[in-house]
Design an enzyme around this catalytic site. Structure first.
Site, PDB file in Angstrom:
ATOM      1  N   GLU A   1       0.811  -1.235   0.000  1.00 56.79           N
ATOM      2  CA  GLU A   1       0.000   0.000   0.000  1.00 56.79           C
ATOM      3  C   GLU A   1       0.834   1.269   0.000  1.00 56.79           C
ATOM      4  O   GLU A   1       0.642   2.165   0.844  1.00 56.79           O
ATOM      5  CB  GLU A   1      -0.955  -0.031   1.209  1.00 56.79           C
ATOM      6  CG  GLU A   1      -1.894  -1.238   1.180  1.00 56.79           C
ATOM      7  CD  GLU A   1      -2.780  -1.362   2.418  1.00 56.79           C
ATOM      8  OE1 GLU A   1      -3.448  -2.406   2.546  1.00 56.79           O
ATOM      9  OE2 GLU A   1      -2.792  -0.422   3.241  1.00 56.79           O
TER      10      GLU A   1
ATOM     11  N   GLU B   1      -6.196 -10.775  -0.809  1.00 58.72           N
ATOM     12  CA  GLU B   1      -6.946 -10.534   0.437  1.00 58.72           C
ATOM     13  C   GLU B   1      -8.454 -10.490   0.136  1.00 58.72           C
ATOM     14  O   GLU B   1      -9.158  -9.576   0.536  1.00 58.72           O
ATOM     15  CB  GLU B   1      -6.493  -9.208   1.069  1.00 58.72           C
ATOM     16  CG  GLU B   1      -4.993  -9.116   1.327  1.00 58.72           C
ATOM     17  CD  GLU B   1      -4.556  -7.827   2.001  1.00 58.72           C
ATOM     18  OE1 GLU B   1      -3.346  -7.570   2.008  1.00 58.72           O
ATOM     19  OE2 GLU B   1      -5.441  -7.092   2.516  1.00 58.72           O
TER      20      GLU B   1
HETATM   21  O1  G3I Z   1      -2.916  -7.366  18.993  1.00 60.22           O
HETATM   22  C1  G3I Z   1      -3.650  -6.301  19.570  1.00 60.22           C
HETATM   23  C2  G3I Z   1      -4.199  -6.772  20.888  1.00 60.22           C
HETATM   24  O2  G3I Z   1      -3.111  -6.987  21.779  1.00 60.22           O
HETATM   25  C3  G3I Z   1      -5.105  -5.687  21.448  1.00 60.22           C
HETATM   26  O3  G3I Z   1      -5.717  -6.174  22.632  1.00 60.22           O
HETATM   27  C4  G3I Z   1      -6.211  -5.403  20.403  1.00 60.22           C
HETATM   28  C5  G3I Z   1      -7.081  -4.283  20.927  1.00 60.22           C
HETATM   29  O4  G3I Z   1      -7.587  -3.537  19.944  1.00 60.22           O
HETATM   30  O5  G3I Z   1      -5.622  -4.967  19.160  1.00 60.22           O
HETATM   31  C6  G3I Z   1      -4.826  -5.989  18.621  1.00 60.22           C
HETATM   32  O6  G3I Z   1      -4.273  -5.497  17.469  1.00 60.22           O
HETATM   33  C7  G3I Z   1      -5.204  -5.483  16.361  1.00 60.22           C
HETATM   34  C8  G3I Z   1      -4.611  -6.368  15.248  1.00 60.22           C
HETATM   35  O7  G3I Z   1      -5.432  -6.263  14.065  1.00 60.22           O
HETATM   36  C9  G3I Z   1      -4.535  -7.818  15.646  1.00 60.22           C
HETATM   37  O8  G3I Z   1      -5.794  -8.317  15.868  1.00 60.22           O
HETATM   38  C10 G3I Z   1      -5.275  -4.039  15.874  1.00 60.22           C
HETATM   39  O9  G3I Z   1      -5.964  -3.284  16.871  1.00 60.22           O
HETATM   40  C11 G3I Z   1      -6.091  -3.990  14.571  1.00 60.22           C
HETATM   41  O10 G3I Z   1      -6.030  -2.682  13.996  1.00 60.22           O
HETATM   42  C12 G3I Z   1      -5.439  -4.952  13.548  1.00 60.22           C
HETATM   43  O11 G3I Z   1      -6.272  -4.923  12.427  1.00 60.22           O
HETATM   44  C13 G3I Z   1      -5.634  -5.497  11.278  1.00 60.22           C
HETATM   45  C14 G3I Z   1      -5.437  -4.395  10.233  1.00 60.22           C
HETATM   46  O12 G3I Z   1      -4.899  -4.988   9.028  1.00 60.22           O
HETATM   47  C15 G3I Z   1      -4.489  -3.344  10.753  1.00 60.22           C
HETATM   48  O13 G3I Z   1      -4.179  -2.508   9.819  1.00 60.22           O
HETATM   49  C16 G3I Z   1      -6.605  -6.548  10.715  1.00 60.22           C
HETATM   50  O14 G3I Z   1      -6.716  -7.627  11.642  1.00 60.22           O
HETATM   51  C17 G3I Z   1      -6.083  -7.077   9.387  1.00 60.22           C
HETATM   52  O15 G3I Z   1      -7.053  -7.919   8.793  1.00 60.22           O
HETATM   53  C18 G3I Z   1      -5.817  -5.886   8.451  1.00 60.22           C
HETATM   54  O16 G3I Z   1      -5.274  -6.402   7.252  1.00 60.22           O
HETATM   55  C19 G3I Z   1      -4.960  -5.445   6.238  1.00 60.22           C
HETATM   56  C20 G3I Z   1      -3.782  -5.995   5.461  1.00 60.22           C
HETATM   57  O17 G3I Z   1      -2.713  -6.225   6.313  1.00 60.22           O
HETATM   58  C21 G3I Z   1      -3.403  -5.053   4.346  1.00 60.22           C
HETATM   59  N1  G3I Z   1      -4.542  -4.727   3.518  1.00 60.22           N
HETATM   60  C22 G3I Z   1      -5.747  -4.303   4.179  1.00 60.22           C
HETATM   61  C23 G3I Z   1      -6.124  -5.279   5.265  1.00 60.22           C
HETATM   62  C24 G3I Z   1      -7.385  -4.805   5.954  1.00 60.22           C
HETATM   63  O18 G3I Z   1      -7.153  -3.596   6.595  1.00 60.22           O
END
Ligand code: G3I
Length: 393
Positions: A175, A279
């Site tokens: 990205e 994805e």
């Molecule tokens: O690991 C922490 C955890 O310790 C904490 O308790 C919790 C509380 O909010 O957050 C957890 O982290 C989260 C992480 O996912 C793991 O679950 C983050 O808040 C959350 O923002 C993160 O979201 C991920 C997102 O990327 C972040 O940008 C999504 O799961 C994931 O599916 C998403 O994937 C992205 C690709 O990498 C790139 N393309 C877009 C796609 C969707 O956004």
């Protein structure tokens, strides 16, 4: 008497042998029929698209670590490619300058090796989920270009080095573009300039020359972004820097983008290398600004009117979702000479990031398996054309 007994014994033995031969034969026949049936009417995604493209899923930490027992049977039955949804990203795997958290990623490597699946590394360089310390000089000021590029080098050598020979391909940079095709004004760009792109791919190639190297982004069906991605990758390739393929993330809706728009990008990107759908998910929920793509920062306050299927997905929408997936996979099969992999962004609806984006706490239904890992009509819709074709042969 003895002769009689011997004859009896031998005929019993022959009968037993014949019987067990029959048994064995029947079993053999049964297995052959099962195998033929599996080949003829594949009941799994990976079998269905064998020889066309690999079929993958993004796994979360719990699934990678084997803490989600219900997930494993579905994962091993249907998928032959795995991507780390979060555990191989900079933040989770390298939270502090001298601290690495390899356990979840090591478990994912072990799982992929145990089941002979290709593993996709996601992602080495991204503007999201990268800790602030990476971009700072420790005194609250931005890091210098040299400091940032040095940190990137250390990270790629350590992470890609650790999984050398175990990762089939890396999303090296993720990205880096805006939807108008210009470079995203990320801290990577503002601190290190475009050189961060070249350096990332050169380093990844040096550290793991066997791993495929990709550029990955969303909204790649938009003409301006498509052209921007082609410019970015072609620039690198013309400098002799290896980029093996382009990943179209595929965070799409029930109607948008059109099959024709997706097709145009698949054909255009295939001129530069492999094309992967990296994805895939289909958002069935209404979206405040009808926006799509995956800009994680573009969120909205919770509003009930956008959380419309809390009691299950109406059959009419299930059918729409099934038809949408059938149309998309018909396109992928049409271009299976260009597409090397199709990965779903999650395994079941329960795991999907779309339950929390762009509005946190919704009930979304974007994938082929429901919250109990049970197949949805969309799975049959994707498999059916392959079965039909196989049975017609
Ligand atoms: O690991 C922490 C955890 O310790 C904490 O308790 C919790 C509380 O909010 O957050 C957890 O982290 C989260 C992480 O996912 C793991 O679950 C983050 O808040 C959350 O923002 C993160 O979201 C991920 C997102 O990327 C972040 O940008 C999504 O799961 C994931 O599916 C998403 O994937 C992205 C690709 O990498 C790139 N393309 C877009 C796609 C969707 O956004």
């Amino acid at each position: 008497m003895r002769l009689h007994k011997t004859l009896l014994a031998s005929s019993l033995l022959t009968a037993a042998l014949t019987f067990s031969c029959n048994d064995a034969q029947q079993n053999a026949n049964a297995t052959t029929t099962e195998t033929e049936a599996a080949i003829a009417a594949p009941n799994s995604l990976k079998a269905a698209f064998e020889g066309e493209f690999t079929i993958g899923a993004a796994l979360n930490g719990r699934q990678a670590m084997g803490q989600d027992a219900d997930a494993i049977p579905v994962i091993t039955q249907h998928f032959n490619s795995l991507t780390a949804e979060n555990i191989m990203k900079w933040g989770p795997i390298h939270p502090e300058p001298d601290k690495y958290n390899f356990e979840p990623a090591d478990a994912l490597v072990a799982l992929s090796e145990q089941h002979g699946m290709e593993l996709i590394g996601h992602t080495l360089v991204w503007h999201n989920q990268t800790p602030d310390w990476v971009f700072e000089n420790g005194k609250g000021k931005p890091a210098s270009k040299a400091q940032l590029l040095q940190r990137m080098e250390g990270h790629i050598r350590t992470v890609a080095g650790r999984y050398k020979g175990k990762v089939h391909g890396w999303d090296v940079v993720n990205e880096a573009l805006n939807d108008d095709g210009t470079l995203r004004q990320s801290k990577w760009l503002t601190i290190a300039g475009e050189e961060f792109l070249e350096k990332a791919y050169r380093l990844a190639n040096e550290v793991d020359p066997e791993a495929e190297l990709y550029y990955n982004d969303y909204n790649m069906w938009k003409p301006a972004k498509r052209d921007g991605a082609i410019r970015l990758v072609r620039n690198l390739q013309e400098k002799g820097i290896r980029v093996d393929g382009i990943g179209m993330q595929g965070h799409w809706g029930l109607e948008n983008p059109s099959i024709a728009q997706i097709e145009e990008s698949i054909i255009a990107f295939s001129k530069l290398g492999k094309v992967m759908i990296t994805e895939l998910d289909i958002d069935v929920l209404p979206n405040p600004s009808n926006r799509n793509g995956a800009d994680i920062d573009a969120t909205f306050e919770f509003d009930e009117q956008y959380n419309v299927y809390t009691n299950g997905l109406p059959d009419s929408v299930q059918q729409k979702l099934a038809q949408r997936y059938a149309d998309i996979f018909a396109l992928f099969r049409k271009h299976s000479d260009k597409i090397s992999r199709v990965t779903f962004w999650g395994v079941s609806d329960a795991n999907s990031w779309l339950n929390d984006w762009p509005i946190k706490g919704r009930t979304s239904y974007p994938l082929l398996f429901d919250r109990n890992y049970q197949p949805k009509p969309a799975l049959e819709a994707v498999l059916q054309p392959v079965n039909k074709q196989a049975n017609a042969q």
